[in-house]
Design an enzyme around this catalytic site. Structure first.
Site, PDB file in Angstrom:
ATOM      1  N   GLY A  39      43.004  35.443  46.610  1.00 21.27           N
ATOM      2  CA  GLY A  39      41.822  35.898  46.238  1.00 21.27           C
ATOM      3  C   GLY A  39      40.853  36.197  47.443  1.00 21.27           C
ATOM      4  O   GLY A  39      40.870  35.104  48.462  1.00 21.27           O
ATOM      5  N   GLY A  83      37.494  37.760  47.179  1.00 24.79           N
ATOM      6  CA  GLY A  83      36.239  37.936  46.443  1.00 24.79           C
ATOM      7  C   GLY A  83      36.064  36.713  45.592  1.00 24.79           C
ATOM      8  O   GLY A  83      35.879  35.508  45.935  1.00 24.79           O
ATOM      9  N   GLU A 111      40.420  42.537  36.422  1.00 23.34           N
ATOM     10  CA  GLU A 111      40.422  43.425  37.622  1.00 23.34           C
ATOM     11  C   GLU A 111      40.755  44.983  37.022  1.00 23.34           C
ATOM     12  O   GLU A 111      40.841  45.963  37.895  1.00 23.34           O
ATOM     13  CB  GLU A 111      41.510  42.985  38.600  1.00 23.34           C
ATOM     14  CG  GLU A 111      41.110  41.535  38.958  1.00 23.34           C
ATOM     15  CD  GLU A 111      39.857  41.417  39.782  1.00 23.34           C
ATOM     16  OE1 GLU A 111      39.155  42.173  40.280  1.00 23.34           O
ATOM     17  OE2 GLU A 111      39.551  40.161  39.873  1.00 23.34           O
TER      18      GLU A 111
END
Length: 179
Positions: A6, A8, A84
């Protein structure tokens, strides 16, 4: 692959079960607020901005890798694929950690420049203004930027990171609006 990287909101809000969490980086990429968000931090017609990665030799992107229990791997990946869905594709990268010589292979979601939500480059003050004006089902876009900057600062990310440039522009914008 049992590790998810990850860079973000997954840094500060993973939203999935994991059995291990490690701070480190991937190489050959830079983090930028060039991806539009119409399903989390903005809405159709008024997108927010979230981060993606662009190739850049010799660059590092700090973040967090999460080890997923193989028994829930398919459920976690299904949820991440949905989360996503706005232009991100899966990639495999090498994840490095301080004082650990052997890197891990990690899965990372990166929005391509060809996806329909890709917004591209803009000056930091314009990105900050768009972020400040944007809200979506996952909350204010300001929150995304400020939480990300705080988490990156805590892990010792490069102070020249694009996130900090946009954060400074946002804080200046907010200060001017209070005058």
């Amino acid at each position: 692959m049992d590790w998810i990287f990850g860079y973000g909101s997954l840094i500060w809000r993973p939203d999935f079960p994991f059995v291990d969490r490690r701070v480190g980086w991937i190489e050959g990429w830079r983090r930028v607020f060039y991806q539009g968000s119409t399903d989390h931090r903005g809405v159709p017609g008024a997108p927010g901005r979230v981060v993606t990665l662009l190739p850049e030799p010799d660059a590092r992107v700090f973040g967090v890798s999460y080890k997923i229990d193989p028994q829930v791997r398919s459920e976690v990946l299904g949820a991440l694929d949905y989360r996503e869905k706005g232009g991100y594709a899966r990639y495999t990268e090498r994840f490095f950690q301080k004082e650990i010589s052997s890197p891990l292979d990690v899965l990372v979601y990166i929005a391509t420049t060809e996806n329909e939500n890709y917004l591209g480059h803009a000056p930091a003050n314009e990105i900050a203004a768009q972020i400040h004006a944007s809200r979506g089902p996952s909350g204010d876009n300001d929150e995304y930027l400020l939480e990300l900057a705080e988490a990156l600062r805590a892990m010792g990310a490069n102070p020249e990171d694009h996130v900090f440039e946009v954060e400074r522009a946002l804080l200046e914008l907010r200060a001017r609006s209070l005058r």
